[in-house]
Design a protein around this motif. Structure first.
Motif, PDB file in Angstrom:
ATOM      1  N   THR A   1       0.805  -1.217   0.000  1.00  0.00           N
ATOM      2  CA  THR A   1       0.000   0.000   0.000  1.00  0.00           C
ATOM      3  C   THR A   1       0.836   1.263   0.000  1.00  0.00           C
ATOM      4  N   GLY A   2       2.149   1.120   0.135  1.00  0.00           N
ATOM      5  CA  GLY A   2       2.987   2.308   0.187  1.00  0.00           C
ATOM      6  C   GLY A   2       3.135   2.891   1.583  1.00  0.00           C
ATOM      7  N   GLU A   3       2.459   2.286   2.573  1.00  0.00           N
ATOM      8  CA  GLU A   3       2.569   2.807   3.931  1.00  0.00           C
ATOM      9  C   GLU A   3       3.973   2.651   4.490  1.00  0.00           C
TER      10      GLU A   3
ATOM     11  N   ALA B   1       6.428   3.909   3.471  1.00  0.00           N
ATOM     12  CA  ALA B   1       7.071   5.225   3.459  1.00  0.00           C
ATOM     13  C   ALA B   1       7.032   5.860   4.848  1.00  0.00           C
ATOM     14  N   VAL B   2       5.925   5.663   5.561  1.00  0.00           N
ATOM     15  CA  VAL B   2       5.800   6.199   6.915  1.00  0.00           C
ATOM     16  C   VAL B   2       6.915   5.651   7.802  1.00  0.00           C
TER      17      VAL B   2
ATOM     18  N   LEU C   1       9.781   4.642   6.870  1.00  0.00           N
ATOM     19  CA  LEU C   1      11.093   5.133   6.447  1.00  0.00           C
ATOM     20  C   LEU C   1      11.358   6.562   6.917  1.00  0.00           C
ATOM     21  N   TYR C   2      10.295   7.316   7.178  1.00  0.00           N
ATOM     22  CA  TYR C   2      10.495   8.676   7.663  1.00  0.00           C
ATOM     23  C   TYR C   2      11.065   8.684   9.077  1.00  0.00           C
ATOM     24  N   ARG C   3      10.911   7.571   9.763  1.00  0.00           N
ATOM     25  CA  ARG C   3      11.285   7.554  11.169  1.00  0.00           C
ATOM     26  C   ARG C   3      12.795   7.431  11.353  1.00  0.00           C
ATOM     27  N   PRO C   4      13.287   7.997  12.450  1.00  0.00           N
ATOM     28  CA  PRO C   4      14.711   7.828  12.723  1.00  0.00           C
ATOM     29  C   PRO C   4      14.957   6.474  13.381  1.00  0.00           C
TER      30      PRO C   4
ATOM     31  N   ARG D   1      15.386   1.817  -2.192  1.00  0.00           N
ATOM     32  CA  ARG D   1      15.597   2.688  -3.347  1.00  0.00           C
ATOM     33  C   ARG D   1      14.392   2.643  -4.284  1.00  0.00           C
TER      34      ARG D   1
ATOM     35  N   VAL E   1      11.243   2.536  -3.213  1.00  0.00           N
ATOM     36  CA  VAL E   1      10.079   2.958  -2.457  1.00  0.00           C
ATOM     37  C   VAL E   1       9.071   3.763  -3.231  1.00  0.00           C
ATOM     38  N   VAL E   2       9.629   4.728  -3.856  1.00  0.00           N
ATOM     39  CA  VAL E   2       8.956   5.581  -4.756  1.00  0.00           C
ATOM     40  C   VAL E   2       7.808   5.027  -5.546  1.00  0.00           C
TER      41      VAL E   2
ATOM     42  N   GLN F   1       5.581   2.855  -5.381  1.00  0.00           N
ATOM     43  CA  GLN F   1       4.220   2.769  -4.856  1.00  0.00           C
ATOM     44  C   GLN F   1       3.786   4.090  -4.228  1.00  0.00           C
ATOM     45  N   GLY F   2       2.547   4.434  -4.478  1.00  0.00           N
ATOM     46  CA  GLY F   2       1.958   5.590  -3.822  1.00  0.00           C
ATOM     47  C   GLY F   2       2.599   6.897  -4.226  1.00  0.00           C
ATOM     48  N   GLY F   3       3.107   6.914  -5.454  1.00  0.00           N
ATOM     49  CA  GLY F   3       3.864   8.037  -5.971  1.00  0.00           C
ATOM     50  C   GLY F   3       3.209   9.373  -5.814  1.00  0.00           C
TER      51      GLY F   3
END
Lengths: 379, 266
Positions: B92-94, B96-97, B99-102, B259, B261-262, B264-266
């Motif tokens: 679903t592309g989630e 990405a959430v 990956l934003y995390r430290p 790399r 990631v993009v 999905q959910g572009g």
């Protein structure tokens, strides 16, 4: 109105104005008196220290392979972001809008560092995001309207405890921030509720709190009001306004809801096909798009089109219901009063133009430009 | 060290998330007990025909069955741990959430899966095993050191299990859908981890192969440690080697995957 591919003259004035209007405390150093002048200058764009977010001719090209037959593949280059340049000053709230597939998410992914630009220069708080993603993550907050960062099965407060650890927030600051966010977002009664039991509006507020616990300097909001009812939308907007005015957080807001922009942003950037189409105040966008609102009236019986005073005009009649278009810049009140006085009015509603419509009109107004765009666009 | 407290917190969260689904846990306990009964009677019939198959006597074979049922969900031998959720997030592309995390993606999911695994020992493992011990004649050691050695062997078993499933989940970055991979994980898991028959009972070259594969580190090794059929140190070394190899492979694939990631959910 300057509708320009680059962040030209129009943008500069606006940026300066927005920074001047900020009431946040001295994020930029220096004596109080000189500070506002410094900010004004810094916000004028260019590679100075005051530009918190800085993009200079950034592009992102994807290679997309498509099957064209048995064992045949075609490689195609897609420019998701093309020659994008803009700056956002510290403390500014900017609307970042465009149709689906315009390159908004790609931009945000580059700003957060999970995507590396194919070309150009990009800095957030002086950091190159893709090189120092984890360090930058401590300074940014991200909220997606359609995706949650909260732990679905567990009480809301558990997700916050996790943020506490993840962002290494000192205990005292965590307590203070949590108390403040719980109060302002009215989360008190929800803290012990499992996230899956929250309504969409409640979950959204929960997500916003989660993104702000570590005091990020910049907040990326992706459709924060999508799917919310009117009351929930108002609540979220009130909170974001407060955040902007009192804490001076830099906010980049992606939305399809023009009212979000109207109520929160002094500046709006429109992106389409990976290019910046407009950068300036919202009013200018309306002018550029000559946007119209629609008044829908329900009469008590079928009647011929109502005699509306120009520039309003009837665009559609369906039984007792009629649609009237009138410019966004004009008040609806006289029109409504007149129809109410002269016709058997039962009910009415006003529809705001959506961003897609405004942008579509913007293109229509400058057909040559649109037509001359190179065909390297998103599928 | 913040990271020193983050991943334990993630693991605790993983534990609590699974602990919230009590009806599912009860249903799982019931299912494992029923399957245990079916397998025990099958094994008893088989061991009547071929005594000491795979070097086990009947009591050891019965113990092996109940160990398998007890560890079935802990080691996610047929899949069904956090990798299902990870697959869904990638699709679903989630993701990405995340990956934003430290935070490190692999350590995050590993911690979450460890929390799940520990819950499922307690929630789904203990009852079927105790049931088996009460109803059947089992070769359960009295020596507390054998139990301690067994407990130690469970840890790398869990990591190996995660390592396999994490790689499977990451494949969704390329495949876009995890259904086929999940089925492959399930079939391989049932066969290669020894849920059907102890790997010791596999004949000839086939036996040599399955006993060298990472699946052997999951059920077979801890079982042999508990039954005193292998030296714990040898078992640990085998398990640790696979755990390290799988985590390293996961790291490489993760680097390549993020790399993409993009897309999905572009």
């Amino acid at each position: 109105m300057a509708v320009d591919g680059g962040p030209g003259g129009a943008a500069d004035g606006i940026t300066g104005g927005a920074a001047g209007g900020r009431t946040g405390d001295g994020a930029v150093g220096g004596p109080e008196g000189a500070a506002s002048a410094v900010r004004g200058d810094a916000a004028r764009g260019g590679p100075s220290d005051g530009a918190f977010i800085e993009l200079d001719r950034v592009e992102k090209v994807f290679d997309v392979r498509r099957r064209t037959g048995f064992l045949k593949r075609e490689r195609r280059r897609v420019r998701a972001v093309d020659d994008l340049s803009f700056t956002v000053a510290r403390g500014e709230t900017v609307g970042y809008i465009g149709p689906n597939g315009a390159g908004k998410s790609t931009t945000i992914k580059m700003l957060t560092g999970i995507l590396t630009p194919s070309g150009g220069r990009l800095r957030v708080a002086g950091i190159e995001p893709s090189r120092e993603r984890t360090r930058l993550a401590q300074r940014i907050g991200v909220v997606f309207g359609q995706r949650t960062t909260l732990w679905w099965d567990l009480p809301l407060v558990d997700s916050y405890r996790l943020m506490h650890r993840m962002y290494r927030i000192p205990d005292a600051r965590y307590r203070a921030n949590l108390d403040r966010l719980v109060e302002h977002l009215d989360l008190g009664p929800l803290l012990d509720t499992p996230v899956r039991q929250l309504s969409l509006g409640q979950r959204m507020r929960g997500d916003i709190a989660a993104a702000l616990l570590h005091d990020p300097e910049v907040l990326y909001l992706d459709e924060p009001t999508i799917g919310l009812d009117v009351i929930s939308k108002a609540r979220v907007r009130d909170f974001l306004r407060e955040l902007r005015d009192e804490r001076g957080t830099t906010v980049l807001l992606t939305t399809h809801d023009l009212q979000d922009i109207e109520q929160l942003c002094s500046r709006v950037m429109v992106i389409d096909h990976g290019r910046l189409m407009y950068d300036g105040p919202l009013a200018g966008l309306h002018e550029a798009g000559e946007s119209e609102r629609i008044l829908v009236v329900d009469l008590d019986r079928e009647l011929p089109p109502v005699d509306a005073p120009a520039p309003a005009r009837v665009v559609k009649v369906e039984g007792p219901r009629q649609w009237l278009a009138f410019p966004s810049s004009v008040s609806a009140a006289p029109l409504v009063a007149r129809i109410a006085a002269e016709y058997p009015l039962v009910d009415l509603s006003v529809r705001e133009p959506d961003i897609e419509a405004v942008i579509a009109r913007m293109y229509a107004g400058q057909g040559n430009r649109a037509a001359s765009r190179p065909p390297t666009s998103i599928a | 060290m913040g990271a020193g407290r983050l991943y334990p917190a993630v693991a605790v969260g993983g534990f609590r998330r699974y602990a919230t689904y009590r009806a599912a846990t009860a249903a799982g306990v019931f299912t494992n007990t029923v399957f245990g009964l079916i397998l025990v009677y099958t094994y008893l019939a088989l061991w009547d025909e071929k005594p000491h198959l795979g070097g086990y006597d009947q009591a050891q074979a019965v113990t092996y069955v109940w160990l398998g049922q007890a560890l079935y969900s802990t080691l996610a031998l047929q899949g069904g741990g956090v990798e299902k959720e990870l697959m869904a997030r990638i699709r679903t592309g989630e993701i990405a959430v995340d990956l934003y995390r430290p935070a490190d993606l692999q350590l995050w999911w590993l911690a979450s899966d460890m929390g799940r695994a520990v819950f499922q020992i307690l929630g789904r493992g203990v009852v079927p095993f105790v049931f088996g011990a009460l109803v059947f004649d089992m070769a359960v050691p009295d020596d507390p050191f054998a139990w301690a050695a067994f407990a130690v062997a469970l840890l790398p078993a869990m990591v190996v299990s995660f390592g396999i499933r994490y790689l499977a989940a990451l494949s969704v970055f390329w495949l876009m859908d995890g259904t086929g991979v999940s089925q492959a994980v399930m079939v391989l898991g049932i066969f290669c981890s020894g849920m059907v028959l102890p790997l010791n009972a596999f004949p000839g070259v086939l036996g040599d192969i399955v006993r060298a594969l990472p699946w052997a580190a999951q059920l077979q090794m801890p079982a042999d440690v508990l039954l005193g059929r292998t030296a714990p140190v040898a078992a640990y070394a085998f398990q640790a080697a696979w755990a390290v190899a799988l985590l390293a492979a996961g790291r490489l694939v993760q680097a390549a995957a993020t790399r993409r990631v993009v897309v999905q959910g572009g």
